[in-house]
Design a protein around this motif. Structure first.
Motif, PDB file in Angstrom:
ATOM      1  N   HIS A  70       0.823  -1.213   0.000  1.00 34.51           N
ATOM      2  CA  HIS A  70       0.000   0.000   0.000  1.00 34.51           C
ATOM      3  C   HIS A  70       0.858   1.264   0.000  1.00 34.51           C
ATOM      4  N   CYS A  71       2.124   1.161  -0.388  1.00 34.86           N
ATOM      5  CA  CYS A  71       2.974   2.361  -0.380  1.00 34.86           C
ATOM      6  C   CYS A  71       2.531   3.304  -1.497  1.00 34.86           C
ATOM      7  N   THR A  72       2.879   4.573  -1.355  1.00 36.75           N
ATOM      8  CA  THR A  72       2.388   5.557  -2.328  1.00 36.75           C
ATOM      9  C   THR A  72       3.012   5.337  -3.707  1.00 36.75           C
ATOM     10  N   MET A  73       4.216   4.769  -3.754  1.00 33.40           N
ATOM     11  CA  MET A  73       4.834   4.514  -5.059  1.00 33.40           C
ATOM     12  C   MET A  73       4.065   3.440  -5.820  1.00 33.40           C
ATOM     13  N   CYS A  74       3.672   2.373  -5.128  1.00 33.12           N
ATOM     14  CA  CYS A  74       2.872   1.331  -5.794  1.00 33.12           C
ATOM     15  C   CYS A  74       1.512   1.882  -6.207  1.00 33.12           C
ATOM     16  N   GLN A  75       0.934   2.718  -5.359  1.00 29.95           N
ATOM     17  CA  GLN A  75      -0.367   3.315  -5.708  1.00 29.95           C
ATOM     18  C   GLN A  75      -0.256   4.131  -6.990  1.00 29.95           C
ATOM     19  N   LYS A  76       0.782   4.956  -7.077  1.00 34.38           N
ATOM     20  CA  LYS A  76       0.971   5.793  -8.266  1.00 34.38           C
ATOM     21  C   LYS A  76       1.256   4.929  -9.497  1.00 34.38           C
ATOM     22  N   GLN A  77       2.157   3.970  -9.327  1.00 32.68           N
ATOM     23  CA  GLN A  77       2.554   3.185 -10.490  1.00 32.68           C
ATOM     24  C   GLN A  77       1.392   2.365 -11.050  1.00 32.68           C
ATOM     25  N   HIS A  78       0.610   1.777 -10.137  1.00 24.96           N
ATOM     26  CA  HIS A  78      -0.470   0.888 -10.571  1.00 24.96           C
ATOM     27  C   HIS A  78      -1.784   1.639 -10.806  1.00 24.96           C
ATOM     28  N   GLY A  79      -1.877   2.879 -10.304  1.00 28.65           N
ATOM     29  CA  GLY A  79      -3.134   3.610 -10.403  1.00 28.65           C
ATOM     30  C   GLY A  79      -4.223   2.896  -9.646  1.00 28.65           C
ATOM     31  N   ALA A  80      -3.827   2.262  -8.548  1.00 24.82           N
ATOM     32  CA  ALA A  80      -4.742   1.409  -7.793  1.00 24.82           C
ATOM     33  C   ALA A  80      -4.456   1.571  -6.308  1.00 24.82           C
ATOM     34  N   ALA A  81      -5.329   1.052  -5.476  1.00 19.23           N
ATOM     35  CA  ALA A  81      -5.177   1.213  -4.038  1.00 19.23           C
ATOM     36  C   ALA A  81      -3.931   0.510  -3.503  1.00 19.23           C
ATOM     37  N   PHE A  82      -3.593  -0.604  -4.131  1.00 18.88           N
ATOM     38  CA  PHE A  82      -2.402  -1.348  -3.697  1.00 18.88           C
ATOM     39  C   PHE A  82      -1.975  -2.289  -4.811  1.00 18.88           C
ATOM     40  N   ALA A  83      -0.788  -2.846  -4.662  1.00 19.65           N
ATOM     41  CA  ALA A  83      -0.258  -3.774  -5.665  1.00 19.65           C
ATOM     42  C   ALA A  83       0.073  -5.085  -4.971  1.00 19.65           C
ATOM     43  N   THR A  84      -0.334  -6.190  -5.563  1.00 18.45           N
ATOM     44  CA  THR A  84      -0.061  -7.491  -4.965  1.00 18.45           C
ATOM     45  C   THR A  84       1.024  -8.209  -5.772  1.00 18.45           C
ATOM     46  N   TYR A  85       2.081  -8.565  -5.050  1.00 18.08           N
ATOM     47  CA  TYR A  85       3.248  -9.196  -5.668  1.00 18.08           C
ATOM     48  C   TYR A  85       3.509 -10.564  -5.070  1.00 18.08           C
ATOM     49  N   GLY A  86       3.973 -11.466  -5.904  1.00 15.81           N
ATOM     50  CA  GLY A  86       4.460 -12.762  -5.438  1.00 15.81           C
ATOM     51  C   GLY A  86       5.956 -12.807  -5.665  1.00 15.81           C
TER      52      GLY A  86
END
Ligand SMILES: [Zn+2]
Ligand SMILES: [Zn+2]
Length: 122
Positions: A26-42
């Motif tokens: 939920h970091c702001t960089m992931c939010q900006k990059q994905h244009g989404a609330a959060f990014a899920t990574y494996g």
């Protein structure tokens, strides 16, 4: 074993092992990059991520320190997050670009202090 692709389909990859750790960031960089609330990574060993086609289309953005965020230069799909100095042999792949089902046993939420105020999750 697991297969994935970007939005335009010009990049296709496969994972030779099951991701070991799954994280919703939920970091702001992931939010900006994905244009989404959060990014899920494996996360898995770099050697276990194999690009089948389109590797040359990958673009890389250095968001901070040694971190590289890789995405399709054609359609913008975010695919990889890597370059952590603590885990140089590891990479993290965006779970939502997978085309084959994967059921993580556990998902940890990180940087929740910067989560979007409109996001509800338990
Ligand atoms: Zn693409
Ligand atoms: Zn993040």
């Amino acid at each position: 074993m697991y297969q994935g692709s970007c939005l335009c389909g010009k990049i296709k990859y496969r994972l030779l092992s099951k991701p070991k750790k799954v994280t919703s960031c939920h970091c702001t960089m992931c939010q900006k990059q994905h244009g989404a609330a959060f990014a899920t990574y494996g996360s898995l060993l770099k050697a276990d991520l194999e690009y089948v086609v389109g590797k040359r289309l990958l673009k890389s953005y250095n968001s901070s320190g040694t971190i590289k965020r890789k995405f399709c230069g054609e359609c913008g799909s975010n695919i990889e997050w890597s370059g952590s100095s603590n885990f140089p042999d590891w990479t993290s792949v965006t779970l939502s670009t997978l085309d084959t089902p994967f059921y993580p046993e556990e998902i940890s939420n990180i940087y929740t202090e910067t989560r979007q105020c409109w996001l509800k999750y338990s």
